[in-house]
Design a protein around this motif. Structure first.
Motif, PDB file in Angstrom:
ATOM      1  N   VAL A  60      10.872  -0.838   6.923  1.00 17.59           N
ATOM      2  CA  VAL A  60      10.754   0.432   7.647  1.00 17.59           C
ATOM      3  C   VAL A  60      10.782   1.589   6.664  1.00 17.59           C
ATOM      4  CG1 VAL A  60      11.741   1.907   9.430  1.00 17.59           C
ATOM      5  CG2 VAL A  60      11.955  -0.570   9.617  1.00 17.59           C
ATOM      6  N   GLU A  61       9.866   2.518   6.853  1.00 13.89           N
ATOM      7  CA  GLU A  61       9.862   3.763   6.076  1.00 13.89           C
ATOM      8  C   GLU A  61       9.726   4.920   7.062  1.00 13.89           C
ATOM      9  OE1 GLU A  61       7.940   5.270   1.913  1.00 13.89           O
ATOM     10  OE2 GLU A  61       6.552   4.495   3.416  1.00 13.89           O
ATOM     11  N   VAL A  62      10.617   5.889   6.950  1.00 14.28           N
ATOM     12  CA  VAL A  62      10.658   6.996   7.908  1.00 14.28           C
ATOM     13  C   VAL A  62      10.529   8.322   7.183  1.00 14.28           C
ATOM     14  CG1 VAL A  62      11.975   8.095   9.758  1.00 14.28           C
ATOM     15  CG2 VAL A  62      12.199   5.629   9.378  1.00 14.28           C
ATOM     16  N   TRP A  63       9.574   9.135   7.622  1.00 16.45           N
ATOM     17  CA  TRP A  63       9.428  10.495   7.127  1.00 16.45           C
ATOM     18  C   TRP A  63       9.578  11.450   8.293  1.00 16.45           C
ATOM     19  CZ3 TRP A  63       4.245  10.253   3.875  1.00 16.45           C
ATOM     20  CH2 TRP A  63       4.397   9.323   2.844  1.00 16.45           C
ATOM     21  N   TYR A  64      10.290  12.541   8.060  1.00 18.81           N
ATOM     22  CA  TYR A  64      10.427  13.583   9.088  1.00 18.81           C
ATOM     23  C   TYR A  64      10.365  14.949   8.431  1.00 18.81           C
ATOM     24  CZ  TYR A  64      12.804  17.092  11.914  1.00 18.81           C
ATOM     25  OH  TYR A  64      13.118  18.254  12.570  1.00 18.81           O
ATOM     26  N   LYS A  65       9.662  15.867   9.105  1.00 18.26           N
ATOM     27  CA  LYS A  65       9.624  17.251   8.661  1.00 18.26           C
ATOM     28  C   LYS A  65       9.608  18.152   9.880  1.00 18.26           C
ATOM     29  CE  LYS A  65       6.988  20.613   5.915  1.00 18.26           C
ATOM     30  NZ  LYS A  65       5.765  20.845   5.103  1.00 18.26           N
ATOM     31  N   ASN A  66      10.462  19.156   9.864  1.00 17.01           N
ATOM     32  CA  ASN A  66      10.523  20.105  10.962  1.00 17.01           C
ATOM     33  C   ASN A  66       9.181  20.830  11.103  1.00 17.01           C
ATOM     34  OD1 ASN A  66      11.181  23.123  11.848  1.00 17.01           O
ATOM     35  ND2 ASN A  66      12.723  21.765  12.730  1.00 17.01           N
ATOM     36  N   PRO A  67       8.689  21.122  12.305  1.00 21.45           N
ATOM     37  CA  PRO A  67       9.433  21.020  13.556  1.00 21.45           C
ATOM     38  C   PRO A  67       9.353  19.656  14.245  1.00 21.45           C
ATOM     39  CG  PRO A  67       7.362  22.133  13.946  1.00 21.45           C
ATOM     40  CD  PRO A  67       7.426  21.878  12.471  1.00 21.45           C
ATOM     41  N   SER A  68       8.247  18.958  14.126  1.00 24.29           N
ATOM     42  CA  SER A  68       8.141  17.690  14.860  1.00 24.29           C
ATOM     43  C   SER A  68       7.117  16.753  14.241  1.00 24.29           C
ATOM     44  CB  SER A  68       7.762  17.962  16.327  1.00 24.29           C
ATOM     45  OG  SER A  68       6.559  18.701  16.415  1.00 24.29           O
ATOM     46  N   TYR A  69       7.123  16.670  12.912  1.00 23.89           N
ATOM     47  CA  TYR A  69       6.222  15.759  12.219  1.00 23.89           C
ATOM     48  C   TYR A  69       6.974  14.476  11.855  1.00 23.89           C
ATOM     49  CZ  TYR A  69       3.458  20.010  11.697  1.00 23.89           C
ATOM     50  OH  TYR A  69       2.763  21.160  11.938  1.00 23.89           O
ATOM     51  N   TYR A  70       6.385  13.334  12.226  1.00 24.17           N
ATOM     52  CA  TYR A  70       6.997  12.047  11.942  1.00 24.17           C
ATOM     53  C   TYR A  70       5.945  11.091  11.387  1.00 24.17           C
ATOM     54  CZ  TYR A  70      11.034  13.358  14.849  1.00 24.17           C
ATOM     55  OH  TYR A  70      12.142  13.985  15.382  1.00 24.17           O
ATOM     56  N   ARG A  71       6.394  10.244  10.470  1.00 25.61           N
ATOM     57  CA  ARG A  71       5.575   9.132   9.998  1.00 25.61           C
ATOM     58  C   ARG A  71       6.505   7.943   9.801  1.00 25.61           C
ATOM     59  NH1 ARG A  71       4.446   6.129   5.605  1.00 25.61           N
ATOM     60  NH2 ARG A  71       2.288   5.478   5.213  1.00 25.61           N
ATOM     61  N   ILE A  72       6.328   6.912  10.630  1.00 31.23           N
ATOM     62  CA  ILE A  72       7.141   5.717  10.541  1.00 31.23           C
ATOM     63  C   ILE A  72       6.239   4.538  10.229  1.00 31.23           C
ATOM     64  CG2 ILE A  72       8.619   4.088  11.774  1.00 31.23           C
ATOM     65  CD1 ILE A  72       8.490   7.693  12.855  1.00 31.23           C
ATOM     66  N   SER A  73       6.469   3.897   9.110  1.00 27.35           N
ATOM     67  CA  SER A  73       5.702   2.718   8.708  1.00 27.35           C
ATOM     68  C   SER A  73       6.538   1.473   8.972  1.00 27.35           C
ATOM     69  CB  SER A  73       5.341   2.797   7.225  1.00 27.35           C
ATOM     70  OG  SER A  73       4.732   1.603   6.786  1.00 27.35           O
ATOM     71  N   LEU A  74       5.976   0.536   9.764  1.00 30.17           N
ATOM     72  CA  LEU A  74       6.650  -0.715  10.088  1.00 30.17           C
ATOM     73  C   LEU A  74       5.802  -1.873   9.577  1.00 30.17           C
ATOM     74  CD1 LEU A  74       7.648   0.125  13.770  1.00 30.17           C
ATOM     75  CD2 LEU A  74       9.199   0.003  11.822  1.00 30.17           C
ATOM     76  N   SER A  75       6.334  -2.626   8.637  1.00 27.10           N
ATOM     77  CA  SER A  75       5.601  -3.756   8.056  1.00 27.10           C
ATOM     78  C   SER A  75       6.290  -5.055   8.432  1.00 27.10           C
ATOM     79  CB  SER A  75       5.526  -3.629   6.532  1.00 27.10           C
ATOM     80  OG  SER A  75       4.867  -2.434   6.152  1.00 27.10           O
ATOM     81  N   ASN A  76       5.585  -5.908   9.157  1.00 28.48           N
ATOM     82  CA  ASN A  76       6.108  -7.215   9.530  1.00 28.48           C
ATOM     83  C   ASN A  76       6.049  -8.128   8.315  1.00 28.48           C
ATOM     84  OD1 ASN A  76       6.146 -10.026  10.509  1.00 28.48           O
ATOM     85  ND2 ASN A  76       6.174  -9.088  12.538  1.00 28.48           N
ATOM     86  N   VAL A  77       7.214  -8.529   7.834  1.00 27.80           N
ATOM     87  CA  VAL A  77       7.281  -9.324   6.606  1.00 27.80           C
ATOM     88  C   VAL A  77       6.622 -10.680   6.800  1.00 27.80           C
ATOM     89  CG1 VAL A  77       8.840 -10.398   4.951  1.00 27.80           C
ATOM     90  CG2 VAL A  77       9.364  -8.143   5.858  1.00 27.80           C
ATOM     91  N   GLN A  78       6.841 -11.297   7.972  1.00 35.10           N
ATOM     92  CA  GLN A  78       6.308 -12.635   8.210  1.00 35.10           C
ATOM     93  C   GLN A  78       4.790 -12.631   8.367  1.00 35.10           C
ATOM     94  OE1 GLN A  78       8.971 -11.393   9.780  1.00 35.10           O
ATOM     95  NE2 GLN A  78      10.652 -12.770   9.242  1.00 35.10           N
ATOM     96  N   LYS A  79       4.250 -11.621   9.052  1.00 34.02           N
ATOM     97  CA  LYS A  79       2.817 -11.600   9.360  1.00 34.02           C
ATOM     98  C   LYS A  79       2.008 -10.715   8.412  1.00 34.02           C
ATOM     99  CE  LYS A  79       3.654 -12.457  14.275  1.00 34.02           C
ATOM    100  NZ  LYS A  79       3.429 -11.978  15.660  1.00 34.02           N
ATOM    101  N   ASP A  80       2.693 -10.008   7.513  1.00 33.86           N
ATOM    102  CA  ASP A  80       2.016  -9.146   6.550  1.00 33.86           C
ATOM    103  C   ASP A  80       1.097  -8.146   7.248  1.00 33.86           C
ATOM    104  OD1 ASP A  80       1.453  -8.156   4.045  1.00 33.86           O
ATOM    105  OD2 ASP A  80      -0.254  -9.493   3.728  1.00 33.86           O
ATOM    106  N   VAL A  81       1.615  -7.493   8.294  1.00 35.86           N
ATOM    107  CA  VAL A  81       0.880  -6.481   9.044  1.00 35.86           C
ATOM    108  C   VAL A  81       1.693  -5.189   9.049  1.00 35.86           C
ATOM    109  CG1 VAL A  81      -0.061  -5.809  11.289  1.00 35.86           C
ATOM    110  CG2 VAL A  81      -0.267  -8.168  10.517  1.00 35.86           C
TER     111      VAL A  81
END
Length: 243
Positions: free
Chosen positions: A66-87
């Protein structure tokens, strides 16, 4: 008599100093956390974190980077990488809306949603702060350099009942989160390996096309989805928007 009074005054002063250097209680820590929350809502509020999230909801645990970026006022970037499926999938919120991107497949979906305001996420720092400050029955303990809060889980799933949240004493950065069910069984476990307040993001850090380019997309299609993330079938005569 004066000497005795003077000695007592010194003793009282030392006692007050030592009391001031003692352990913080839950109310004091919560006061500090409210200040941290206010700073995140300020013009320069931002954070960046990464770690591993493990879900114990099936026969085998599922592990995600999991990688989480946040910047005010409401910008988000969440990266989710499935280790088993490499997605890898990216949840992105910017001025254009909320998107779920799968760069390697060249696919993206637009949510008709005000996420994450309408639901908490265990990997979002604001959600953890709200969980602590909102529970008047919170329990606080200490483990080494961390404060450990045990509070009610504030997620949409009724199966998630309690959560333990580890915060660094010096900075209040998150270290770990465990969410449990009614039988005290851990369902979600998030361990942060890094967390930084006030990082510097580039102008296109939250840009959709920039994030789609992190994979090897073929043809990128944006389809509207409902509030649950399910694709909405295009109505007759209405073309699905593409990017």
């Amino acid at each position: 008599m004066r000497r005795i009074t003077w000695v007592l005054a010194i003793i009282m002063s030392v006692a007050l100093v030592l009391a001031g250097c003692g352990k913080k209680d839950a109310a004091s820590v919560v006061k500090d956390l409210n200040a941290v929350s206010d700073k995140l809502e300020s013009k320069q509020g931002a954070y960046q974190g990464s770690g591993t999230m493990t879900l114990y909801t099936g026969e085998q645990p599922q592990e995600y980077k999991v990688e989480v970026w946040y910047k005010n006022p409401s910008y988000y970037r969440i990266s989710l990488s499935n280790v088993q499926k490499d997605v890898t999938q990216i949840v992105l919120r910017n001025d254009e809306g909320v998107f779920v991107l799968t760069p390697s497949l060249g696919k993206s979906f637009r949510f008709q949603s005000d996420w994450p305001d309408n639901q908490g996420q265990v990997y979002l720092y604001q959600t953890l702060l709200r969980g602590i400050t909102a529970d008047n029955n919170r329990q606080l303990t200490e483990e080494g350099d961390n404060y450990v809060f045990e509070v009610a889980a504030n997620y949409q799933s009724s199966a998630l009942v309690r959560q333990k949240i580890w915060l660094a004493k010096k900075t209040y950065e998150p270290k770990q989160v465990q969410v449990s069910d009614s039988e005290a069984k851990v369902v979600v476990d998030v361990k942060f390996d890094s967390f930084k307040f006030d990082p510097e993001f580039t102008k296109d850090s939250f840009d959709m096309q920039k994030n789609m380019a992190t994979g090897t997309p073929s043809q990128s299609t944006v389809a509207e989805v409902d509030e649950n993330g399910d694709p909405v079938a295009a109505r007759p005569g209405k073309k699905t928007r593409s990017r």
